[in-house]
Scaffold this motif. Sequence first.
Motif, short mmCIF file in Angstrom:
data_model
loop_
_atom_site.label_atom_id
_atom_site.label_comp_id
_atom_site.label_asym_id
_atom_site.label_seq_id
_atom_site.Cartn_x
_atom_site.Cartn_y
_atom_site.Cartn_z
N GLY A 1 0.84 -1.20 0.00
CA GLY A 1 0.00 0.00 0.00
C GLY A 1 0.86 1.23 0.00
N SER A 2 0.37 2.27 -0.68
CA SER A 2 1.15 3.51 -0.77
C SER A 2 1.38 4.11 0.61
CB SER A 2 0.44 4.51 -1.68
OG SER A 2 -0.88 4.76 -1.20
N ALA A 3 0.44 3.86 1.56
CA ALA A 3 0.60 4.42 2.91
C ALA A 3 1.73 3.74 3.67
CB ALA A 3 -0.71 4.26 3.68
N GLU A 4 2.13 2.51 3.24
CA GLU A 4 3.18 1.76 3.94
C GLU A 4 4.51 1.79 3.18
OE1 GLU A 4 1.39 -2.03 4.11
OE2 GLU A 4 0.07 -1.56 5.79
N ARG A 5 4.54 2.59 2.11
CA ARG A 5 5.75 2.61 1.28
C ARG A 5 6.96 3.09 2.06
NH1 ARG A 5 5.07 5.30 -4.54
NH2 ARG A 5 3.57 3.58 -4.64
N ASP A 6 6.73 3.92 3.08
CA ASP A 6 7.84 4.44 3.87
C ASP A 6 8.09 3.62 5.14
OD1 ASP A 6 8.19 6.49 2.04
OD2 ASP A 6 6.74 7.80 3.07
N GLN A 7 7.46 2.47 5.26
CA GLN A 7 7.67 1.59 6.41
C GLN A 7 8.52 0.40 5.97
OE1 GLN A 7 3.94 0.54 8.23
NE2 GLN A 7 3.14 2.66 8.14
N PRO A 8 9.76 0.37 6.30
CA PRO A 8 10.66 -0.69 5.82
C PRO A 8 10.15 -2.07 6.21
CG PRO A 8 11.91 1.08 6.83
CD PRO A 8 10.47 1.34 7.14
N MET A 9 10.23 -2.99 5.27
CA MET A 9 9.90 -4.41 5.45
C MET A 9 8.43 -4.63 5.83
SD MET A 9 12.60 -6.09 4.67
CE MET A 9 12.42 -7.73 5.38
N SER A 10 7.55 -3.67 5.55
CA SER A 10 6.14 -3.85 5.89
C SER A 10 5.53 -5.01 5.11
CB SER A 10 5.36 -2.55 5.63
OG SER A 10 5.50 -2.15 4.27
N LEU A 11 5.84 -5.11 3.82
CA LEU A 11 5.29 -6.22 3.04
C LEU A 11 5.91 -7.54 3.47
CD1 LEU A 11 3.54 -7.26 0.65
CD2 LEU A 11 5.59 -7.06 -0.74
N ALA A 12 7.23 -7.56 3.68
CA ALA A 12 7.89 -8.79 4.12
C ALA A 12 7.31 -9.27 5.45
CB ALA A 12 9.40 -8.55 4.25
N GLY A 13 6.98 -8.33 6.35
CA GLY A 13 6.35 -8.69 7.61
C GLY A 13 5.01 -9.37 7.39
N GLN A 14 4.24 -8.87 6.43
CA GLN A 14 2.96 -9.52 6.12
C GLN A 14 3.17 -10.97 5.70
OE1 GLN A 14 -0.07 -7.67 3.59
NE2 GLN A 14 1.09 -5.75 3.72
N LEU A 15 4.16 -11.19 4.81
CA LEU A 15 4.40 -12.54 4.30
C LEU A 15 4.82 -13.48 5.42
CD1 LEU A 15 6.31 -11.67 0.99
CD2 LEU A 15 3.91 -12.37 1.23
N LEU A 16 5.70 -13.02 6.32
CA LEU A 16 6.16 -13.88 7.40
C LEU A 16 5.05 -14.17 8.42
CD1 LEU A 16 9.73 -12.46 7.94
CD2 LEU A 16 9.08 -14.57 6.80
N ARG A 17 4.21 -13.17 8.70
CA ARG A 17 3.10 -13.44 9.60
C ARG A 17 2.14 -14.46 8.99
NH1 ARG A 17 3.85 -7.97 10.73
NH2 ARG A 17 2.41 -7.33 9.08
N ASN A 18 1.92 -14.34 7.69
CA ASN A 18 1.07 -15.32 7.02
C ASN A 18 1.70 -16.71 7.05
OD1 ASN A 18 -0.85 -13.42 6.42
ND2 ASN A 18 -0.07 -13.01 4.34
N ALA A 19 3.05 -16.73 6.93
CA ALA A 19 3.75 -18.02 6.98
C ALA A 19 3.56 -18.67 8.34
CB ALA A 19 5.22 -17.82 6.67
#
Length: 929
Positions: free
Chosen positions: A62-80
């Motif tokens: 999301g564009s709102a999380e673009r400035d939050q480092p590793m925000s997408l990677a965190g999503q993937l690991l929590r899903n894992a």
Amino acid sequence: MHLFGRTRELQALGEAFTDSARGNGRLVIITGGPGSGKTQLLHEFLTTLNSTGARILTGTAGSAERDQPMSLAGQLLRNAEAECAMSHHAPSAEHASAHVRRPAAPGHWPVGAAPDHETAVETLLRLAGGDRPLVIAVDDAHAMDRPSLQTIVHLLHRSRFRRMLVVCATSGHLGETRSPAHTELLRQPHRRVRLAPLSEASVGELLAAQAGRALPGHIRDAYHRATAGSPLLVHALLDDSTHFAPEIGPPVAGAAYRQAVLSLLHRGEPGHVGVARALAALGSLAATVPVGELTGTTPAGTQEAVDALNSSGLLDGHVFRHPTAAAAVLEDMDVVARTRLHGRIAHLLYRSGAPVVDVARNLRLADLVPAGWGAGILRTAAEQALAADDVERCTDYLGLVLRDCTDERERHALSVALARAEWRTNPAAAAPHLEPLREAALAGELSMRDTATVLRYLLWQGDTELAAQAVATLVHAQSPADAQIVAEVEFVRQWFYGVALPGKGSPVAGLDPRRRQPHTGAGGLAARVAALIGGEATDDSAAAVAQALQGHQLDHLNLELVAMSLLAVAHADRPAIAAEACDALLERAVERRATTWQALLGSIRAEIALLRGDVTTASQGALAALGTLRAESWGVLIGLPLSTAVSAHTAMGSYDEAEELLKQDVPEPMFRTVFGIQYLRARGHHFLATDRPFAALGDFETCGRLLREGNPSLQKGIPWRSDLALANLRIGKARTAREWAEEQLRLPGGHSSRARAMALRLLAATCKPHRRASLLRESIDLLKACGDRYALAQAYADLSAAHYELGEYARARLVARQAAREAEACRIESPVDAHLLEDPVRTDGAESDAGPAILSDAECRVAGLAALGYTNREISARLHVTISTVEQHLTRVYRKLNVANRSELPSKMLDHRIPKLSDRWASTHSSAG
């Protein structure tokens, strides 16, 4: 929601998964514009993997999380973690900790917490090396934060021979976005799945699935044109259309569509929103105006936004595909921002020399009148709008100029112009603009045209005295053209409102046809009407008035003068001519959306129907006219449709309906006008029909007093003396009734056939039966000439009664049948007793020996009149033949019908053994006038 038209794309993703499951790591990039169905395709693909045992990790950037480092990677690991905890194949926490720095326990990376880059890569590699294929699906990948992007890229580099598939959905279609994530992903080895808009065939398939059947091609095409195949927009239109109707028809754009439009708008770059708003405000002008000047964007940036909006299905070139989409985009703006945008557009259009109508439209939307040029633009646009019959737009423009105008004379002119426009559709709306200008009109502070408008308003309200003052004050010092305008208003005041005629110094004298002055325009029409009312009415004089009405556009005619002209023709016993002219004008009024014209002309058309005896049409037309304008908009003229409706309902026997109409409030000044007199007459006849003769007498006496005090030339069209005769007859004063009827008949030449016929019928009611029959026959001839079938039915009924009283039963029955036939044509109840319509029963048991006699048309006409009791001399005058010819025809008729003399004719005319004879006679007799 099922996918339509995406079979190949879904197949390509399936092939990529199969290949990755064999140990060939793959990257697939799904590209497409906003709303193209990327998310839906991704969801559908992941659903197909449910039976494969694959481990699936999903995340959405999301564009709102673009400035939050590793925000997408965190999503993937929590899903894992969640997936491992739920699966019996999940590795233990201790086993996972051997490969990562932190234990892979559920909840170890809570929302908002971010793993480091190395930990994330190692954890995901460990999952990719397990006994199940790994699928990582990232939606809106173009908005990924940079550390997460690096994680994905490193993961791809180290998993080329692992059982892993990475699918990234990105809005980088056509490369218009400058997203670093999108650019970096494209550099990796990948397979591209492009989502083009749905084809017409796919849209048709989607509609058919929703409807449960194939839909016509034009409906499919309409959905495709409105959406350019955007799945999001198609589904939104479907939602709206099925909400408003049980079956799918042409697309209906409602709340779902508006929401979809705004969703597409705000998914794009912020700069694209400004361009979309400017294009929505510009409308059809978008392609001809430098949009960048409005939005502060470069030409390249503007084109990039236009391309993106086209790819999303919102635009077709530079114009929104659906007007609701443009409206939604503008409504999404702050009101202040929207008005400022229209103000900038107006200035830009004015500087570029755009058409006045386009500049004015944006000035109105901006609620702005720029100093120096704004007022002129808006006034010109108002004139153009009125010429195009767009009264609402015209009044909007004039009202805007008037609001900011400070010059008093200019404000007066604007107020009158505004009132003139509003008068077309709602005279009551014009009143607030004209009421304050009474004194200005008297003081000569207005132009003559504007003065005439104020005078018109005064007359409409019944204020004839103040109108007369204005005319007397202003006319002498004016130019001939101005004098003509005032003279026309004064002419209407005198004739239409029934006031006394002026002396030689009056301005209306210039319109007197006896002065042999040339007459043009409405002045010529007034002169012709004066000749029609003041002299002997002829077909030529009536046709001259009708022709003058046809020769002008509505804008160049005085409505009241037109109304007076039509009524003058109709009451001069030429209702057919008046009806034809009225219908033509009414058609033009409907085309021009001139509601006031429609209402008044409609009421005149109803009055004409009443004069012809068509009481049903008259009642319907009068009620429709009353419903066209509010009561306050009619002013004193409300007496016209009200009197027609009351008279028609009374004639139909609908007394309750007439009573309800009489309860309606009317303005007091109405009773000082011709319309008030007609209203009193209608009410008086209703009182007679409902057994209130003394109340009727009072109304008729008031009519007489008002007419004696007014214009004497109007009296020939308003037979108030006959009304008084009828009322006196009902209260038992036969001698007084006879005197009033004789006075009506003694009026100097030119009074109408209808008025004379009514007087003759009333005079007959005071006479012996033999004299009565003769007078009634003369009345019937006059009524046939003027075409009043309702009055004709009543006169036939009276004649039938006269013959019955004389013992001429066969003749009475013959005339009674004619009365019933006329009543049936008027759609009213028969005015004769039922027993008079029955065939006599033979008491001697003998049958008529009359054979199937065949009379010629001439013989039939003569026999019919003779059967009614006409003398040979009367028949000769009636049919324009010699008395000798009449005698010869009768001799042959006697021989063919086997009768000895004329007294035996009525029974033979009624004999059922002579087929169609009475019908043949009726048709020739009714047309003989």
